[in-house]
Motif scaffolding. Structure first.
Motif, mmCIF file in Angstrom:
data_model
loop_
_atom_site.group_PDB
_atom_site.id
_atom_site.type_symbol
_atom_site.label_atom_id
_atom_site.label_comp_id
_atom_site.label_asym_id
_atom_site.label_seq_id
_atom_site.Cartn_x
_atom_site.Cartn_y
_atom_site.Cartn_z
ATOM 1 N N ILE A 220 0.867 -1.178 0.000
ATOM 2 C CA ILE A 220 0.000 0.000 0.000
ATOM 3 C C ILE A 220 0.906 1.231 0.000
ATOM 4 C CG2 ILE A 220 -1.817 1.218 1.237
ATOM 5 C CD1 ILE A 220 -2.645 -1.526 0.161
ATOM 6 N N MET A 222 1.140 5.194 0.018
ATOM 7 C CA MET A 222 0.303 6.321 0.429
ATOM 8 C C MET A 222 1.013 7.639 0.142
ATOM 9 S SD MET A 222 -0.791 4.643 4.100
ATOM 10 C CE MET A 222 0.941 4.545 4.584
ATOM 11 N N PRO A 231 -3.395 8.882 3.958
ATOM 12 C CA PRO A 231 -2.917 7.651 4.582
ATOM 13 C C PRO A 231 -3.897 7.041 5.586
ATOM 14 C CG PRO A 231 -1.098 9.182 4.362
ATOM 15 C CD PRO A 231 -2.326 9.926 3.933
ATOM 16 N N ARG A 235 -5.205 3.180 5.316
ATOM 17 C CA ARG A 235 -4.980 2.212 6.387
ATOM 18 C C ARG A 235 -6.296 1.618 6.884
ATOM 19 N NH1 ARG A 235 0.159 2.057 8.429
ATOM 20 N NH2 ARG A 235 1.571 3.747 7.807
ATOM 21 N N ALA A 238 -7.061 -1.080 4.243
ATOM 22 C CA ALA A 238 -5.976 -2.022 3.987
ATOM 23 C C ALA A 238 -5.730 -2.967 5.165
ATOM 24 C CB ALA A 238 -4.704 -1.272 3.642
ATOM 25 N N ARG A 239 -6.201 -2.605 6.366
ATOM 26 C CA ARG A 239 -6.014 -3.505 7.509
ATOM 27 C C ARG A 239 -6.776 -4.814 7.324
ATOM 28 N NH1 ARG A 239 -10.630 -2.766 10.883
ATOM 29 N NH2 ARG A 239 -11.819 -0.904 10.321
ATOM 30 N N ARG A 245 1.816 -4.476 3.538
ATOM 31 C CA ARG A 245 2.808 -3.600 4.151
ATOM 32 C C ARG A 245 2.632 -2.224 3.535
ATOM 33 N NH1 ARG A 245 6.004 -7.459 1.516
ATOM 34 N NH2 ARG A 245 4.446 -8.764 2.496
ATOM 35 N N PHE A 246 3.204 -1.198 4.184
ATOM 36 C CA PHE A 246 2.872 0.184 3.851
ATOM 37 C C PHE A 246 4.128 0.990 3.570
ATOM 38 C CE2 PHE A 246 -0.444 -1.582 6.436
ATOM 39 C CZ PHE A 246 -1.616 -1.104 5.889
ATOM 40 N N GLU A 248 5.053 5.357 2.458
ATOM 41 C CA GLU A 248 4.460 6.684 2.305
ATOM 42 C C GLU A 248 5.477 7.649 1.708
ATOM 43 O OE1 GLU A 248 2.540 10.246 5.106
ATOM 44 O OE2 GLU A 248 2.500 8.145 5.790
#
Length: 280
Positions: A220, A222, A231, A235, A238-239, A245-246, A248
């Motif tokens: 993901i 952001m 963001p 989140r 996406a949870r 995983r993230f 930014e």
């Protein structure tokens, strides 16, 4: 359909382009060629394949076969009602294109509206998607929780107005740093969707339960200055992904790959180079 090799925006690229028939449409497709697992790119609602030029170059240079196409009714892709149902869905067009190109498994990357379709496709065809990347996207979830979130972040008097849409789509830092690039974005956005072209719906509504079935490792990406899919919003949905995983980019707006291509490309390539996590 114009010959894409005659278009000024493609004159400086070495990549092959073609018009490929799928049920209900002819899709304009850019295919860099090359080996390895293919990487398919799905553009935003406000753009076309043109928005991916920095990614086509960088991802191909890193060893990937990169494929991008204009969605039906956008850019150079045209509907053909005599050959299939209308307006169809992006997911179905992608599946038909994968068949035409002989793609078995591939990585899938969608930005903004392309992220809606990437989630839709990955949940429908899990055996096809090796890794999934969704960037700067609210996911177009039907959940009331997400619709309420979007309503809370809407900018009164601005959200939904076509004349100010580019200012919501592109971050302030980029507009200040690259006014010529911002004008190119506006020109692309104005020409992206063909007159009266209907939006393609999702194959099935995106829900938390639906995306919870996506087993592919998912990144993901952001944009910290995104007014449309910040963001916190990303989140929130996406949870529900099993393996997410993230990353930014702090000063990027909604058009993240256009505004910050170097940082965006590095994040995506690092993810694609990661070993697959063991489920043990």
């Amino acid at each position: 359909m114009p010959d894409p090799t005659d278009l000024p925006c493609w004159a400086d690229t070495p990549f092959g382009a073609a018009s490929i028939a799928v049920p209900g449409a002819r899709l304009f497709v850019v295919d860099t060629g090359g080996g390895g697992t293919p990487l398919v790119l799905l553009h935003a609602n406000t753009s076309t394949v043109e928005s991916w030029k920095p990614q086509l170059t960088a991802f191909h240079a890193a060893g990937h076969r990169v494929i991008a196409f204009d969605r039906r009714g956008w850019g150079l892709s045209v509907a053909q009602p005599a050959t299939g149902e209308q307006p169809g869905t992006i997911a179905q067009d992608l599946e038909a294109l994968a068949g035409e190109l002989g793609l078995d498994r591939f990585h899938l990357l969608g930005v903004a509206g392309g992220g809606f379709a990437a989630l839709d496709y990955a949940a429908w065809q899990p055996s096809r998607v090796t890794r999934l990347i969704v960037a700067a996207s609210n996911g177009q979830f039907s959940e009331s929780e997400m619709q309420a979130f979007s309503a809370r972040i809407a900018v009164p008097g601005l959200t939904g107005r076509l004349e100010v849409r580019p200012y919501l789509e592109v971050g302030a830092a980029y507009r200040a740093e690259d006014p010529d690039g911002f004008q190119r974005f506006i020109a692309m956005e104005h020409a992206a969707r063909q007159p009266q072209a209907p939006a393609q719906p999702l194959r099935t509504p995106n829900t938390f339960a639906k995306v919870s079935t996506i087993a592919a490792p998912t990144l993901i990406v952001m944009a910290g200055a995104d007014l449309l899919a910040p963001p916190a919003l990303m989140r929130a949905w996406a949870r529900h992904l099993p393996d997410a995983r993230f990353a930014e980019i702090g000063d990027a707006g909604h058009s993240i790959n256009w505004e910050r291509p170097d940082a965006f490309n590095r994040i995506v390539l690092d993810f694609l180079a990661e070993p697959i996590r063991s489920s043990a």
